[in-house]
Design a protein around this motif. Structure first.
Motif, PDB file in Angstrom:
ATOM      1  N   SER A  51       0.883  -1.161  -0.294  1.00 15.14           N
ATOM      2  CA  SER A  51       0.099  -0.076  -0.067  1.00 15.14           C
ATOM      3  C   SER A  51       0.920   1.138  -0.028  1.00 15.14           C
ATOM      4  O   SER A  51       0.527   2.309  -0.106  1.00 15.14           O
ATOM      5  CB  SER A  51      -0.899  -0.038   1.266  1.00 15.14           C
ATOM      6  OG  SER A  51       0.053  -0.093   2.522  1.00 15.14           O
ATOM      7  N   GLY A  52       2.219   1.261   0.330  1.00 21.75           N
ATOM      8  CA  GLY A  52       2.998   2.200   0.213  1.00 21.75           C
ATOM      9  C   GLY A  52       3.282   3.047   1.529  1.00 21.75           C
ATOM     10  O   GLY A  52       4.515   3.881   1.471  1.00 21.75           O
ATOM     11  N   HIS A  53       2.463   2.757   2.556  1.00 21.29           N
ATOM     12  CA  HIS A  53       2.623   3.324   3.902  1.00 21.29           C
ATOM     13  C   HIS A  53       3.868   2.711   4.412  1.00 21.29           C
ATOM     14  O   HIS A  53       3.792   1.534   4.445  1.00 21.29           O
ATOM     15  CB  HIS A  53       1.494   3.661   4.574  1.00 21.29           C
ATOM     16  CG  HIS A  53       0.729   2.180   4.969  1.00 21.29           C
ATOM     17  ND1 HIS A  53       1.503   1.508   6.270  1.00 21.29           N
ATOM     18  CD2 HIS A  53      -0.217   1.761   4.337  1.00 21.29           C
ATOM     19  CE1 HIS A  53       0.516   0.768   6.246  1.00 21.29           C
ATOM     20  NE2 HIS A  53      -0.433   0.732   5.275  1.00 21.29           N
ATOM     21  N   PRO A  54       4.372   3.150   5.529  1.00 21.62           N
ATOM     22  CA  PRO A  54       5.428   2.323   6.418  1.00 21.62           C
ATOM     23  C   PRO A  54       4.613   1.331   7.086  1.00 21.62           C
ATOM     24  O   PRO A  54       3.544   1.399   7.446  1.00 21.62           O
ATOM     25  CB  PRO A  54       5.664   3.431   7.395  1.00 21.62           C
ATOM     26  CG  PRO A  54       5.741   4.693   6.981  1.00 21.62           C
ATOM     27  CD  PRO A  54       4.288   4.784   5.855  1.00 21.62           C
ATOM     28  N   GLU A  55       5.188   0.232   6.882  1.00 23.32           N
ATOM     29  CA  GLU A  55       4.757  -1.006   7.684  1.00 23.32           C
ATOM     30  C   GLU A  55       4.274  -0.574   9.219  1.00 23.32           C
ATOM     31  O   GLU A  55       5.100   0.072   9.738  1.00 23.32           O
ATOM     32  CB  GLU A  55       5.701  -2.080   7.446  1.00 23.32           C
ATOM     33  CG  GLU A  55       5.093  -3.560   8.252  1.00 23.32           C
ATOM     34  CD  GLU A  55       6.087  -4.582   8.304  1.00 23.32           C
ATOM     35  OE1 GLU A  55       5.569  -5.878   8.118  1.00 23.32           O
ATOM     36  OE2 GLU A  55       7.287  -4.273   8.237  1.00 23.32           O
ATOM     37  N   TYR A  67      10.927  -6.227  13.601  1.00 18.82           N
ATOM     38  CA  TYR A  67      10.109  -5.287  12.941  1.00 18.82           C
ATOM     39  C   TYR A  67      10.603  -3.748  12.716  1.00 18.82           C
ATOM     40  O   TYR A  67      10.590  -3.316  11.541  1.00 18.82           O
ATOM     41  CB  TYR A  67       8.595  -5.403  13.305  1.00 18.82           C
ATOM     42  CG  TYR A  67       7.829  -6.673  12.752  1.00 18.82           C
ATOM     43  CD1 TYR A  67       7.696  -6.689  11.292  1.00 18.82           C
ATOM     44  CD2 TYR A  67       7.505  -7.604  13.475  1.00 18.82           C
ATOM     45  CE1 TYR A  67       6.880  -7.671  10.860  1.00 18.82           C
ATOM     46  CE2 TYR A  67       6.731  -8.596  13.087  1.00 18.82           C
ATOM     47  CZ  TYR A  67       6.543  -8.663  11.815  1.00 18.82           C
ATOM     48  OH  TYR A  67       5.746  -9.812  11.327  1.00 18.82           O
ATOM     49  N   ALA A  68      11.386  -3.414  13.625  1.00 12.50           N
ATOM     50  CA  ALA A  68      11.748  -1.905  13.942  1.00 12.50           C
ATOM     51  C   ALA A  68      12.916  -2.009  13.037  1.00 12.50           C
ATOM     52  O   ALA A  68      12.993  -0.911  12.217  1.00 12.50           O
ATOM     53  CB  ALA A  68      12.045  -1.445  15.251  1.00 12.50           C
ATOM     54  N   ALA A  69      13.493  -3.187  12.819  1.00 11.19           N
ATOM     55  CA  ALA A  69      15.058  -3.027  12.151  1.00 11.19           C
ATOM     56  C   ALA A  69      14.737  -3.025  10.454  1.00 11.19           C
ATOM     57  O   ALA A  69      15.560  -2.381   9.844  1.00 11.19           O
ATOM     58  CB  ALA A  69      15.824  -4.453  12.366  1.00 11.19           C
ATOM     59  N   ARG A  70      13.632  -3.406  10.061  1.00 10.42           N
ATOM     60  CA  ARG A  70      13.261  -3.297   8.627  1.00 10.42           C
ATOM     61  C   ARG A  70      12.170  -2.137   8.424  1.00 10.42           C
ATOM     62  O   ARG A  70      11.612  -1.939   7.424  1.00 10.42           O
ATOM     63  CB  ARG A  70      12.657  -4.611   8.208  1.00 10.42           C
ATOM     64  CG  ARG A  70      11.031  -4.721   8.734  1.00 10.42           C
ATOM     65  CD  ARG A  70      10.842  -6.207   8.190  1.00 10.42           C
ATOM     66  NE  ARG A  70       9.175  -6.246   7.998  1.00 10.42           N
ATOM     67  CZ  ARG A  70       8.909  -7.320   7.411  1.00 10.42           C
ATOM     68  NH1 ARG A  70       9.551  -8.443   7.005  1.00 10.42           N
ATOM     69  NH2 ARG A  70       7.483  -7.618   7.465  1.00 10.42           N
ATOM     70  N   GLY A  71      12.206  -1.065   9.487  1.00  5.49           N
ATOM     71  CA  GLY A  71      11.410   0.160   9.313  1.00  5.49           C
ATOM     72  C   GLY A  71       9.853   0.230   9.521  1.00  5.49           C
ATOM     73  O   GLY A  71       9.391   1.366   9.323  1.00  5.49           O
ATOM     74  N   ALA A  72       9.615  -0.621  10.298  1.00  8.50           N
ATOM     75  CA  ALA A  72       7.995  -0.632  10.742  1.00  8.50           C
ATOM     76  C   ALA A  72       8.077   0.296  11.779  1.00  8.50           C
ATOM     77  O   ALA A  72       8.863   0.603  12.591  1.00  8.50           O
ATOM     78  CB  ALA A  72       7.674  -2.062  11.110  1.00  8.50           C
ATOM     79  N   VAL A  73       6.721   0.923  11.900  1.00  4.74           N
ATOM     80  CA  VAL A  73       6.193   1.645  12.946  1.00  4.74           C
ATOM     81  C   VAL A  73       5.301   0.826  14.048  1.00  4.74           C
ATOM     82  O   VAL A  73       4.555   0.143  13.467  1.00  4.74           O
ATOM     83  CB  VAL A  73       5.409   2.707  12.582  1.00  4.74           C
ATOM     84  CG1 VAL A  73       4.977   3.640  13.782  1.00  4.74           C
ATOM     85  CG2 VAL A  73       6.136   3.796  11.474  1.00  4.74           C
ATOM     86  N   LEU A  74       5.788   0.790  15.290  1.00  6.82           N
ATOM     87  CA  LEU A  74       5.062  -0.186  16.157  1.00  6.82           C
ATOM     88  C   LEU A  74       4.290   0.301  17.156  1.00  6.82           C
ATOM     89  O   LEU A  74       4.430   1.559  17.572  1.00  6.82           O
ATOM     90  CB  LEU A  74       6.326  -0.768  16.738  1.00  6.82           C
ATOM     91  CG  LEU A  74       7.276  -1.508  16.057  1.00  6.82           C
ATOM     92  CD1 LEU A  74       8.477  -2.119  16.769  1.00  6.82           C
ATOM     93  CD2 LEU A  74       6.641  -2.347  15.251  1.00  6.82           C
ATOM     94  N   GLY A  75       3.304  -0.408  17.616  1.00 12.06           N
ATOM     95  CA  GLY A  75       2.371  -0.176  18.682  1.00 12.06           C
ATOM     96  C   GLY A  75       2.702  -1.325  19.836  1.00 12.06           C
ATOM     97  O   GLY A  75       2.583  -2.486  19.493  1.00 12.06           O
ATOM     98  N   LEU A  76       3.324  -0.797  20.945  1.00 11.04           N
ATOM     99  CA  LEU A  76       3.885  -1.940  21.781  1.00 11.04           C
ATOM    100  C   LEU A  76       2.993  -1.848  23.101  1.00 11.04           C
ATOM    101  O   LEU A  76       3.012  -0.860  23.737  1.00 11.04           O
ATOM    102  CB  LEU A  76       5.255  -1.483  22.203  1.00 11.04           C
ATOM    103  CG  LEU A  76       6.213  -1.469  20.918  1.00 11.04           C
ATOM    104  CD1 LEU A  76       7.509  -0.911  21.492  1.00 11.04           C
ATOM    105  CD2 LEU A  76       6.358  -2.548  20.267  1.00 11.04           C
ATOM    106  N   ALA A  77       2.273  -2.968  23.346  1.00  8.45           N
ATOM    107  CA  ALA A  77       1.534  -3.059  24.423  1.00  8.45           C
ATOM    108  C   ALA A  77       1.980  -4.149  25.565  1.00  8.45           C
ATOM    109  O   ALA A  77       2.411  -5.171  25.112  1.00  8.45           O
ATOM    110  CB  ALA A  77       0.062  -3.576  23.996  1.00  8.45           C
ATOM    111  N   GLY A  78       1.952  -3.874  26.772  1.00  4.75           N
ATOM    112  CA  GLY A  78       2.624  -4.748  27.822  1.00  4.75           C
ATOM    113  C   GLY A  78       1.957  -4.330  29.204  1.00  4.75           C
ATOM    114  O   GLY A  78       1.187  -3.227  29.326  1.00  4.75           O
TER     115      GLY A  78
END
Length: 279
Positions: free
Chosen positions: A22-26, A45-56
């Motif tokens: 889709s073209g947006h950052p993962e 995932y961050a190492a390949r450029g993803a933007v993350l939501g981290l829950a814990g």
């Protein structure tokens, strides 16, 4: 949005590296991200450029993981995954910042349990609430938007412990068997929608969860190596994948072992310590 619990740690910015079609950052939402498998997947995932939501559960642990990651725009959500309202609020916040490509339900707990110990009933409930029902809660708020886009991946972290029941681990084995059946049902329900459902079943992975096991753990795998292989399986859209691969063969063989033989051998196996017990 309650700023003391949820929020971005860095300004949002385009991430480099791999991105979906889709073209947006993962964009990837991960529960159980403060340690173990969840944290390792976040690093991958961050190492390949993803933007993350981290829950814990632990904000300090989430913050430490987030601070160690490359990229920008990652968000942390300190919550108990058994809290359906809090988890849905976190999902809505992450969705508000862009479409989500992958949702990984990695939160899980393990403890020895005995059915004839009345005090273990609460432990049974906690394990099922965390390992099974929280997975349902994690996936719920993302499905509609994934259906609308015709793409997305839901990932359930199971375990080879769900292949056969293990002595002293009735709650954990049953919960992971339920994860496999639930994810299979969901996969069939979503067939043709463009939304994939992937079940990843770890064998013995070197994490805080396995550190207390008092028995031999064949094919014990470093957690970052597991994450590398798990991400490959998720990218491939595998319906069910056991990692590491030697444990996949063990799992297949275990299903073929007659009950009488399995019972005789398994009954001699050391059991996982119950809560409060020492290994």
């Amino acid at each position: 949005m309650p700023g003391d619990r949820f929020g971005a740690t860095r300004p949002a910015a385009p991430a480099s590296g791999a991105a979906p079609l889709s073209g947006h950052p993962e964009r990837v939402f991960i529960t159980g991200a403060g340690s173990g498998i969840g944290a390792a997947l976040a690093r991958r995932y961050a190492a390949r450029g993803a933007v993350l939501g981290l829950a814990g559960r632990r904000r300090d642990a989430l913050q430490a993981v987030c601070d160690s990651l490359p990229g920008q725009g990652h968000r942390i959500y300190a919550l108990d995954v058994r809290d359906r309202v809090a988890l849905h609020v976190a999902a809505a916040d992450f969705l508000a910042h862009g479409p989500v490509d992958r949702v990984i339900a990695s939160a899980g707990i393990s403890a020895g349990t005995l059915t004839d110990a009345p005090e273990d009933h609460a432990v049974f409930q906690t394990i099922f609430d965390t390992n099974v029902l929280a997975m349902v809660t994690t996936f719920e708020p993302f499905i509609a938007s994934m259906r609308a886009r015709g793409q997305g991946t839901l990932v359930g972290i199971g375990s080879v412990a769900g292949v056969r029941g293990l002595p002293g681990a009735g709650a954990y084995s049953a919960s992971k068997a339920a994860v496999r059946a639930y994810c299979e049902s969901l996969r069939v329900e979503l067939r043709g929608s463009g939304v994939r459902v992937v079940t990843v079943a770890p064998g013995f992975i070197a994490t805080p969860m396995t550190a207390r096991n008092p028995y031999r753990m064949p094919f014990l795998m470093p957690v970052d190596r597991f994450a590398e292989q798990a991400v490959r399986a998720i990218d491939a859209g595998a319906s069910y994948r056991v990692i590491p691969w030697p444990m996949a063969w063990v799992a297949r063989l275990l299903r073929l072992v007659p009950d009488a033989l399995y019972d005789r051998v398994a009954a001699r196996r050391k059991r996982k310590p119950r809560m409060g017990e020492h290994s």
